[in-house]
Design an enzyme around this catalytic site. Sequence first.
Site, PDB file in Angstrom:
ATOM      1  N   GLN A   1       0.720  -1.262   0.088  1.00  0.00           N
ATOM      2  CA  GLN A   1      -0.061  -0.006  -0.163  1.00  0.00           C
ATOM      3  C   GLN A   1       0.992   1.420  -0.018  1.00  0.00           C
ATOM      4  O   GLN A   1       0.567   2.533  -0.197  1.00  0.00           O
ATOM      5  CB  GLN A   1      -0.965   0.180   1.353  1.00  0.00           C
ATOM      6  N   ASN A   2       2.215   1.151   0.291  1.00  0.00           N
ATOM      7  CA  ASN A   2       3.094   2.132   0.378  1.00  0.00           C
ATOM      8  C   ASN A   2       3.297   2.877  -0.999  1.00  0.00           C
ATOM      9  O   ASN A   2       3.304   2.069  -2.080  1.00  0.00           O
ATOM     10  CB  ASN A   2       4.277   1.650   1.086  1.00  0.00           C
TER      11      ASN A   2
ATOM     12  N   ASP B   1       6.446   4.812  -1.216  1.00  0.00           N
ATOM     13  CA  ASP B   1       7.703   5.532  -0.812  1.00  0.00           C
ATOM     14  C   ASP B   1       8.627   4.985  -1.726  1.00  0.00           C
ATOM     15  O   ASP B   1      10.097   5.271  -1.295  1.00  0.00           O
ATOM     16  CB  ASP B   1       7.832   5.328   0.698  1.00  0.00           C
TER      17      ASP B   1
ATOM     18  N   HIS C   1      -1.260   1.702  -4.498  1.00  0.00           N
ATOM     19  CA  HIS C   1      -1.684   3.058  -4.411  1.00  0.00           C
ATOM     20  C   HIS C   1      -0.795   3.840  -5.243  1.00  0.00           C
ATOM     21  O   HIS C   1      -0.447   5.118  -4.802  1.00  0.00           O
ATOM     22  CB  HIS C   1      -1.498   3.269  -2.824  1.00  0.00           C
TER      23      HIS C   1
ATOM     24  N   CYS D   1       1.370  15.081 -15.222  1.00  0.00           N
ATOM     25  CA  CYS D   1       0.605  16.156 -15.690  1.00  0.00           C
ATOM     26  C   CYS D   1      -0.764  15.736 -15.999  1.00  0.00           C
ATOM     27  O   CYS D   1      -0.792  14.604 -16.926  1.00  0.00           O
ATOM     28  CB  CYS D   1       1.238  16.734 -16.569  1.00  0.00           C
TER      29      CYS D   1
ATOM     30  N   CYS E   1      -1.501  16.753 -20.077  1.00  0.00           N
ATOM     31  CA  CYS E   1      -0.809  16.327 -21.222  1.00  0.00           C
ATOM     32  C   CYS E   1      -0.379  14.961 -20.798  1.00  0.00           C
ATOM     33  O   CYS E   1       0.333  14.012 -21.905  1.00  0.00           O
ATOM     34  CB  CYS E   1       0.104  17.332 -21.648  1.00  0.00           C
TER      35      CYS E   1
ATOM     36  N   CYS F   1       3.942  21.405 -15.032  1.00  0.00           N
ATOM     37  CA  CYS F   1       4.404  20.763 -16.199  1.00  0.00           C
ATOM     38  C   CYS F   1       5.208  21.516 -17.161  1.00  0.00           C
ATOM     39  O   CYS F   1       5.199  22.777 -17.326  1.00  0.00           O
ATOM     40  CB  CYS F   1       3.206  20.466 -17.013  1.00  0.00           C
TER      41      CYS F   1
ATOM     42  N   ASN G   1       3.201  -6.920  13.535  1.00  0.00           N
ATOM     43  CA  ASN G   1       2.834  -5.503  13.928  1.00  0.00           C
ATOM     44  C   ASN G   1       2.964  -5.586  15.418  1.00  0.00           C
ATOM     45  O   ASN G   1       2.766  -6.250  16.256  1.00  0.00           O
ATOM     46  CB  ASN G   1       1.186  -5.623  13.495  1.00  0.00           C
TER      47      ASN G   1
ATOM     48  N   GLU H   1       1.043  -3.763  17.175  1.00  0.00           N
ATOM     49  CA  GLU H   1      -0.334  -3.717  17.704  1.00  0.00           C
ATOM     50  C   GLU H   1      -1.503  -4.443  17.059  1.00  0.00           C
ATOM     51  O   GLU H   1      -1.062  -4.659  15.812  1.00  0.00           O
ATOM     52  CB  GLU H   1      -0.830  -2.133  17.647  1.00  0.00           C
TER      53      GLU H   1
HETATM   54  P1  NAD Z   1      -1.706   2.817   8.576  1.00  0.00           P
HETATM   55  O1  NAD Z   1      -0.876   4.080   8.537  1.00  0.00           O
HETATM   56  O2  NAD Z   1      -2.949   2.766   8.653  1.00  0.00           O
HETATM   57  O3  NAD Z   1      -1.267   1.907  10.002  1.00  0.00           O
HETATM   58  C1  NAD Z   1       0.064   1.513  10.053  1.00  0.00           C
HETATM   59  C2  NAD Z   1       0.098   0.427  10.794  1.00  0.00           C
HETATM   60  O4  NAD Z   1       1.679  -0.174  11.002  1.00  0.00           O
HETATM   61  C3  NAD Z   1      -0.476   0.186  12.102  1.00  0.00           C
HETATM   62  O5  NAD Z   1      -1.243  -0.934  12.226  1.00  0.00           O
HETATM   63  C4  NAD Z   1       0.807   0.029  13.040  1.00  0.00           C
HETATM   64  O6  NAD Z   1       0.362  -0.461  14.394  1.00  0.00           O
HETATM   65  C5  NAD Z   1       1.641  -0.650  12.220  1.00  0.00           C
HETATM   66  N1  NAD Z   1       3.274  -0.256  12.638  1.00  0.00           N
HETATM   67  C6  NAD Z   1       3.581   0.841  13.461  1.00  0.00           C
HETATM   68  N2  NAD Z   1       5.095   0.701  13.683  1.00  0.00           N
HETATM   69  C7  NAD Z   1       5.356  -0.344  12.984  1.00  0.00           C
HETATM   70  C8  NAD Z   1       6.500  -1.062  13.114  1.00  0.00           C
HETATM   71  N3  NAD Z   1       7.684  -0.492  13.393  1.00  0.00           N
HETATM   72  N4  NAD Z   1       6.600  -2.285  12.432  1.00  0.00           N
HETATM   73  C9  NAD Z   1       5.251  -2.883  12.007  1.00  0.00           C
HETATM   74  N5  NAD Z   1       4.123  -2.396  11.821  1.00  0.00           N
HETATM   75  C10 NAD Z   1       4.233  -0.964  12.530  1.00  0.00           C
HETATM   76  O7  NAD Z   1      -1.033   2.132   7.306  1.00  0.00           O
HETATM   77  P2  NAD Z   1      -1.981   1.463   6.249  1.00  0.00           P
HETATM   78  O8  NAD Z   1      -2.847   0.252   6.917  1.00  0.00           O
HETATM   79  O9  NAD Z   1      -0.970   0.999   5.569  1.00  0.00           O
HETATM   80  O10 NAD Z   1      -2.922   2.494   5.428  1.00  0.00           O
HETATM   81  C11 NAD Z   1      -2.621   3.879   5.483  1.00  0.00           C
HETATM   82  C12 NAD Z   1      -2.386   4.038   3.573  1.00  0.00           C
HETATM   83  O11 NAD Z   1      -1.548   5.363   3.894  1.00  0.00           O
HETATM   84  C13 NAD Z   1      -1.990   3.152   3.023  1.00  0.00           C
HETATM   85  O12 NAD Z   1      -2.623   2.707   2.124  1.00  0.00           O
HETATM   86  C14 NAD Z   1      -0.556   3.725   2.336  1.00  0.00           C
HETATM   87  O13 NAD Z   1      -0.745   4.088   1.163  1.00  0.00           O
HETATM   88  C15 NAD Z   1      -0.424   5.334   2.921  1.00  0.00           C
HETATM   89  N6  NAD Z   1       0.816   5.518   3.693  1.00  0.00           N
HETATM   90  C16 NAD Z   1       1.888   5.094   2.996  1.00  0.00           C
HETATM   91  C17 NAD Z   1       3.079   5.478   3.539  1.00  0.00           C
HETATM   92  C18 NAD Z   1       4.319   4.979   3.119  1.00  0.00           C
HETATM   93  O14 NAD Z   1       4.201   4.917   1.718  1.00  0.00           O
HETATM   94  N7  NAD Z   1       5.314   4.776   3.851  1.00  0.00           N
HETATM   95  C19 NAD Z   1       3.218   6.069   4.779  1.00  0.00           C
HETATM   96  C20 NAD Z   1       2.027   6.419   5.336  1.00  0.00           C
HETATM   97  C21 NAD Z   1       0.556   6.222   4.694  1.00  0.00           C
END
Ligand code: NAD
Length: 247
Positions: free
Chosen positions: A101-102, A104, A119, A127, A130, A148, A214, A216
């Site tokens: 989902q990241n 980065d 995502h 842009c 274009c 752009c 995780n 949590e």
């Molecule tokens: P979230 O922000 O909703 O939740 C983060 C999760 O990571 C929590 O469950 C938390 O307990 C856990 N966490 C915290 N520290 C941790 C660690 N050291 N190791 C493992 N787990 C840990 O994240 P999400 O569910 O991914 O959803 C949020 C959306 O935001 C995503 O779709 C993403 O696209 C985007 N996002 C991306 C980034 C990135 O690209 N790094 C950063 C922030 C948000």
Amino acid sequence: MDEKIRRAARILREARHAIAFTGAGISVESGVPAFRGAQGLWTKYDPKVLEIHYFLENGEECWPSIKEIFYDHFGKAEPNAAHRALARMEQADRLKCVVTQNIDNLHQRAGSRAVYEFHGNSSRLLCLRCGAVVAAGQVDWNDLPPRCPGDRSILKPDFVFFGEAIPAPAAEGAFENADRSDVCLVIGSTGEVTPAAYVPIRAKAKGACIIEVNPEESRFTAEVTDIFLQGKAGEVLRAIERELFGD
Ligand code: NAD
């Protein structure tokens, strides 16, 4: 915990089609804050700057926050032990792909090749008029909003804003792999963002073993998780890597 790590490693070693599903939590140890939770970005910023309709009308107002969130924080981040462990597992054919989902780019920078970006990716800007693509590294961040080079319209980061569709090739690839998987390693996700959160749920429905990492509990923990490895992604993945590769 040691016994759980050994069990998880054994399952991964014997897997036919293991996949990983990662959320913001995997990048926390790289210095990239998550959105939700006590230290989350939404305690500081208004999420409306990432709503597509708001951005299209108010791009100039949104860009300073977008720059701060994604290009100041993300720009300095380096892959951590968890990203590296997943890349190594793929190279050793212990993992078929990462569905992330990241946005980065840290999985790719750690060496992962089969990455489905649910995502999008912040390292490119688009842009919308274009179709030009501009690398984030080429943008003059002192001159906002970025425009752009061709038609001067305001650029948009090439990641999915609230209200936008998921890129079809990434979603199709992710669900295809979920359907084929026998193990799904879920790392650092609350499970609250859909449709991405359906990836582990689909994997579970097809009979995959769900191993969750995780600090949590998440929405997945009670609903689909078989083995819950409570801890930070870097530490837990490093321990699994040691079990798998003996170093
Ligand atoms: P979230 O922000 O909703 O939740 C983060 C999760 O990571 C929590 O469950 C938390 O307990 C856990 N966490 C915290 N520290 C941790 C660690 N050291 N190791 C493992 N787990 C840990 O994240 P999400 O569910 O991914 O959803 C949020 C959306 O935001 C995503 O779709 C993403 O696209 C985007 N996002 C991306 C980034 C990135 O690209 N790094 C950063 C922030 C948000």
